[in-house]
Design an enzyme around this catalytic site. Structure first.
Site, PDB file in Angstrom:
ATOM      1  N   GLY A 129       0.568  -1.133   0.217  1.00  0.00           N
ATOM      2  CA  GLY A 129       0.069   0.078  -0.518  1.00  0.00           C
ATOM      3  C   GLY A 129       1.163   1.307  -0.195  1.00  0.00           C
ATOM      4  N   ARG A 130       0.070   2.879  -0.860  1.00  0.00           N
ATOM      5  CA  ARG A 130       0.776   3.530  -0.303  1.00  0.00           C
ATOM      6  C   ARG A 130       0.309   4.516  -0.486  1.00  0.00           C
ATOM      7  NH1 ARG A 130       6.338   3.313  -2.746  1.00  0.00           N
ATOM      8  NH2 ARG A 130       6.572   1.105  -4.596  1.00  0.00           N
ATOM      9  N   GLY A 131       0.681   5.500   0.366  1.00  0.00           N
ATOM     10  CA  GLY A 131      -0.137   7.011   0.886  1.00  0.00           C
ATOM     11  C   GLY A 131       1.002   8.475  -0.075  1.00  0.00           C
ATOM     12  N   GLY A 132      -0.114   9.245   0.590  1.00  0.00           N
ATOM     13  CA  GLY A 132       0.428  10.423   0.148  1.00  0.00           C
ATOM     14  C   GLY A 132       1.610  10.668   1.188  1.00  0.00           C
ATOM     15  N   VAL A 139       2.870   1.303   3.007  1.00  0.00           N
ATOM     16  CA  VAL A 139       2.947   0.323   3.308  1.00  0.00           C
ATOM     17  C   VAL A 139       3.416  -1.220   3.297  1.00  0.00           C
ATOM     18  CG1 VAL A 139       1.283  -1.616   5.013  1.00  0.00           C
ATOM     19  CG2 VAL A 139       0.711   0.778   4.946  1.00  0.00           C
ATOM     20  N   LYS A 153       3.987   0.093   8.291  1.00  0.00           N
ATOM     21  CA  LYS A 153       3.447   1.568   7.755  1.00  0.00           C
ATOM     22  C   LYS A 153       4.435   2.146   8.186  1.00  0.00           C
ATOM     23  CE  LYS A 153       0.136   5.567   7.254  1.00  0.00           C
ATOM     24  NZ  LYS A 153      -1.485   4.938   7.510  1.00  0.00           N
ATOM     25  N   ASP A 193     -11.269   9.918   7.717  1.00  0.00           N
ATOM     26  CA  ASP A 193     -11.004   9.718   6.445  1.00  0.00           C
ATOM     27  C   ASP A 193     -11.503   8.086   5.343  1.00  0.00           C
ATOM     28  OD1 ASP A 193      -9.969  10.300   3.318  1.00  0.00           O
ATOM     29  OD2 ASP A 193      -8.001   9.236   4.216  1.00  0.00           O
TER      30      ASP A 193
END
Length: 317
Positions: free
Chosen positions: A18-21, A25, A40, A142
């Site tokens: 997983g990737r976020g801003g 992860v 994370k 969120d």
């Protein structure tokens, strides 16, 4: 941060899941416990930002106080020194959680093969998680399909409390330059205005999620985040029957209340939302709250203050 790196002398990083801003992860192997976990890690280039680092640490603190079958389980936290021999080394924080097998609700929605019964079951699972976290004083802020994991046996796990806040702390309303705290398609009107998000803001976002589960698209779409935020504040979504004439008007009534512009006009808690949804779904599916909804637990004893594994949490960087 490269795979195969060992964080805190314990967690061997594997593939990115997983990737976020602000974070990445990884699937990881806990060398001490001999099991698979999810780690994370705050992006290295952002670790020097005290605001982001504080927000990241707070996620671990909030998750450590929650234990519920529909909320990802927090296990540990720590820091990893990058370029440790340098006087300008960067201390990158990381969080360790249970690895949840399955796919995100975003992936399942893209496939478009979820049944009505399962869609309602998934929504009830999300509301169960929100009921628990709100009673603990934690607002997620969120809620969206990408933050809901569906396991192979169709149970629900809500993840990523990265912008959550302690509802008892009115000062915990972090903002970040030129960024929404929340995802535009699921943003409550008060969040779009820059006001403090509360539990009923989560319920609005959950209403957006329900709308997409049933209609196949969010209630508002646009060319850019600002146009979508404007619609949340000023426009009404098309009725569900516009997209699904086969569904009962009672579901439109549930969505109308969930997506009310004023928090005072919405469901006042997740339990009331779930009760209304079950009532509206009665007769539409054989068992809207049955075996498919095993993650829905409304009377689980509250368990707060869950300790952090001090094996790594005490690590100084």
């Amino acid at each position: 941060m490269s795979p195969s790196r060992v964080l805190g002398g314990r967690y061997r990083l594997g593939e990115v899941i997983g990737r976020g801003g602000t974070s990445v992860v990884h699937s990881a192997h806990d060398l001490r416990a001999g099991r698979r976990v999810a780690v994370k890690v705050l992006r290295q280039e952002l670790a020097a930002d005290p605001q982001l680092a504080s927000r990241f640490r707070r996620e671990g603190q909030l998750l450590a106080g929650l234990r519920h079958p529909a909320i990802v389980t927090f296990l540990d936290a720590g820091w990893d020194a990058v370029d440790g021999s340098s006087p300008d080394r960067v201390c990158v924080p990381f969080l360790v959680m249970d690895h949840v097998p399955g796919r995100s609700l975003r992936e399942l929605l893209k496939q478009g093969d979820s049944t009505l019964e399962r869609s309602i079951s998934y929504q009830l699972g999300v509301l169960s998680a929100l009921e628990f976290s709100h009673r603990a004083g934690v607002v997620h802020r969120d809620i969206k399909p990408g933050n809901v994991i569906i396991t192979p046996d169709h149970t629900v796990t809500v993840v990523d409390f990265g912008i959550a806040r302690d509802g008892s702390d009115p000062a915990a309303t972090l903002t970040h330059a030129q960024a929404f705290l929340g995802t535009p398609a699921y943003l409550s009107p008060e969040q779009a205005r820059g006001a403090t998000a509360g539990a009923r803001s989560d319920l609005y976002s959950a209403g957006c999620l329900l709308y997409e589960l049933l209609a196949g698209r969010p209630p508002f779409v646009g060319d850019d985040p600002v146009s979508v935020a404007y619609q949340h504040v000023h426009e009404e979504p098309a009725t569900l029957s516009t997209h699904r004439p086969d569904l009962a008007p009672a579901l439109d009534a549930v969505l109308a209340k969930a997506l009310a512009k004023s928090p005072d006009d919405r469901f006042q808690d997740a339990r009331a939302f779930a009760r209304a949804l079950r009532s509206a779904a009665h007769g539409l599916t054989p068992h809207p709250g049955g075996a498919q909804a095993r993650a829905v637990v409304h009377d689980v004893p509250l368990t707060f203050g869950r300790g952090i594994d001090t094996g790594t949490a005490a690590l100084a960087c």
